[in-house]
Design an enzyme around this catalytic site. Structure first.
Site, PDB file in Angstrom:
ATOM      1  N   HIS A  46       0.459   4.421   0.797  1.00  0.00           N
ATOM      2  CA  HIS A  46       0.492   5.395   1.891  1.00  0.00           C
ATOM      3  C   HIS A  46       1.368   4.938   3.054  1.00  0.00           C
ATOM      4  O   HIS A  46       1.633   5.705   3.969  1.00  0.00           O
ATOM      5  CB  HIS A  46      -0.920   5.724   2.369  1.00  0.00           C
ATOM      6  CG  HIS A  46      -1.588   4.635   3.144  1.00  0.00           C
ATOM      7  ND1 HIS A  46      -2.237   3.584   2.546  1.00  0.00           N
ATOM      8  CD2 HIS A  46      -1.725   4.446   4.470  1.00  0.00           C
ATOM      9  CE1 HIS A  46      -2.734   2.792   3.473  1.00  0.00           C
ATOM     10  NE2 HIS A  46      -2.433   3.284   4.655  1.00  0.00           N
ATOM     11  N   SER A  89       0.836  -1.192   0.000  1.00  0.00           N
ATOM     12  CA  SER A  89       0.000   0.000   0.000  1.00  0.00           C
ATOM     13  C   SER A  89       0.874   1.246   0.000  1.00  0.00           C
ATOM     14  O   SER A  89       1.770   1.384   0.836  1.00  0.00           O
ATOM     15  CB  SER A  89      -0.912  -0.013   1.229  1.00  0.00           C
ATOM     16  OG  SER A  89      -1.830   1.042   1.197  1.00  0.00           O
ATOM     17  N   CYS A 135      -7.979  -1.511  25.362  1.00  0.00           N
ATOM     18  CA  CYS A 135      -8.668  -0.673  26.350  1.00  0.00           C
ATOM     19  C   CYS A 135      -9.066   0.673  25.765  1.00  0.00           C
ATOM     20  O   CYS A 135      -8.584   1.721  26.188  1.00  0.00           O
ATOM     21  CB  CYS A 135      -7.785  -0.498  27.567  1.00  0.00           C
ATOM     22  SG  CYS A 135      -7.204  -2.056  28.231  1.00  0.00           S
TER      23      CYS A 135
END
Length: 487
Positions: A196, A194, A322
């Site tokens: 990016h 990819s 979390c």
């Protein structure tokens, strides 16, 4: 503001910006047309394909451009599996693959195929021997990333590729994280990446399918990109992506920058555990990307930690469970069996100044301390919580359970029961750390929790604090996690 999240998206490379602007003027026409503007666009597309192929280490006619790296993975998986349907419908992939691979595997399973997940060790690395043992006559495809997106661990791609070649099974490599640093070694069959991730513009993916690899593109056929990626090419973005990849890999620049960033990452890996109590650096210490380091902090909420670092001027990311956006731990951290709470991923872009890393190390301890204080682990008492590996009963008065953030503990003949139902991590772990000081050596603390992260974080806490994880048992709500005090 220091940007330390290149693993998500690298800043646009200056060469990519120049190439993008130039190709907006020169490469707007349809490269499939024969008139002057079309021929000019075709020349730009061919040059970009040659540059990408050189960086990948394959032939230009083996490379196609896709609208994203995710699309490249999906097309690669579906096309390879479809082409080998008569051989078998079994897909092998590691437990730490990018979500794009896992989603493709779900679609394959829903369509009647089968998937086998390959376990990893605590560093996130697959054993080549496990791949060899899992290969079978009905294996249609093996997927293995070159390096992990979350923790940077490099996989034994070359060894696995040799095993796959011997078995006659194609290997698809997700090279999104590693391609900026060099070609992927070994005889892989398919490769996805990819733009990016290496400083190219978003919206450009790359799929390489080596000659001799059976491949049947799925979905409606299209005349463009060898029928493997339908639709009009985003030529300016493709040209910019190829130009930036070539610029990164030109001469000794990539090797020199990789060595420089590796030293900065080594500094982080060494200094963070020295500066911040109760930290675990995760990922392989040697076989890893040069620019990426991940660590997890006990007794810290990952989302709060990222917000505080952002306020301090640092852009970092997290694979933490979390956060308010998910109730389950990162599948990568879960597969590794490491602590997921308070997780921070630092990935340095090209050109990162060493002074920025030094300032990050200066800021981090106070940020972690402030987050812990808000979660009921005050600076004055943090040593008490950390002393669970060897503290005495006088170290922490867990009986003061009515205080906010303290455990609601009730004595039973077998030890203590801590009710953490309805509480998000890291609170169940904080309450466990306080309560275990109330039981004698050999005694147990049973934590009741319905947060999925507890299934990972409580055993990880035991490993860090040298306590015994005695297992999990069903409960009316959630699960009961039993910990035995060793010292």
């Amino acid at each position: 503001m220091p940007y330390f999240d290149a693993a998500s998206a690298a800043p646009l490379h200056p060469v990519a910006r120049e190439a993008l602007l130039a190709s907006l003027d020169e490469g707007w026409a349809d490269p499939a047309r024969l008139y002057r503007e079309g021929r000019r666009a075709r020349l730009l597309l061919d040059a970009a394909r040659e540059a990408a192929a050189e960086a990948v280490g394959c032939r230009p006619d083996e490379v196609v451009f896709t609208p994203s790296g995710t699309q490249a993975v999906h097309s690669g998986v579906s096309g390879a599996l479809a082409a080998r349907r008569r051989v078998g419908r079994r897909l092998l992939h590691s437990a730490v693959e990018h979500s794009s691979v896992l989603h493709a595997a779900e679609v394959h399973t829903a369509a009647g195929g089968s998937c086998t997940e390959l376990a990893v060790d605590r560093t996130g690395r697959v054993a080549a021997g496990d791949v060899a043992a899992a290969l079978s006559p009905d294996t249609a495809l093996v997927c293995l990333q070159s390096a992990n997106h979350e923790v940077g661990t490099e996989q034994p791609v070359e060894e696995v590729a040799a095993l796959c070649q011997e078995a006659g099974v194609p290997l698809l490599v997700d090279a999104a994280q590693s391609l900026p640093w060099g070609p992927v070694p070994g005889g892989w069959s398919l490769l996805a990446a990819s733009a990016h991730k290496w400083g190219g513009p978003p919206g450009v993916g790359l799929l390489a399918v080596r000659k001799g690899t059976r491949f049947a593109p799925q979905g409606p056929r299209d005349e463009r990109e060898a029928g493997r990626s339908p639709g009009f090419e985003n030529l300016p973005a493709i040209v910019a992506a190829a130009a930036s990849l070539r610029a990164l890999r030109a001469g000794q620049e990539a090797a020199g920058e990789a060595a420089r960033l590796r030293k900065l990452v080594d500094r982080i890996r060494t200094r963070v555990p020295e500066l911040v109590p109760d930290v675990e650096v995760v990922g392989h210490p040697v076989h890893r990307l040069p620019h990426l380091v991940t660590f997890s902090c006990l007794y810290v909420d990952g989302e709060a930690l990222l917000h505080e670092l952002d306020r301090a001027g640092f852009s970092v990311s997290s694979g933490s469970s979390c956060t308010s956006s998910t109730l389950t731990p990162s599948h990568v951290l879960r597969a590794m069996g490491v602590l997921s709470e308070g997780n921070v991923r630092v990935s340095l872009p090209y050109g990162t100044d060493g002074a920025e890393v030094d300032r990050f190390l200066e800021v981090l301890p106070a940020v972690v301390r402030s987050v812990r204080e808000r979660l009921g682990v005050p600076a004055a008492g943090r040593e008490t919580v950390a002393a669970t590996a060897g503290g005495g009963p006088e170290a922490a008065p867990a009986a003061a359970a009515e205080e906010p953030g303290e455990p609601a503990a009730s004595a039973e003949p077998a030890g203590l029961v801590v009710d953490s139902l309805g509480k998000r991590c890291p609170l169940p772990v904080i309450e466990l750390a306080k309560a275990i000081l109330e039981v004698p050596v050999g005694g147990t603390v049973t934590v009741l929790a319905d947060d999925e992260a507890a299934r990972l974080d409580i055993p990880a806490w035991c490993a860090m604090r040298e306590q015994e994880y005695a297992g999990e048992r069903p409960a009316e709500r959630g699960a009961a996690y039993v910990v035995r005090r060793r010292a």
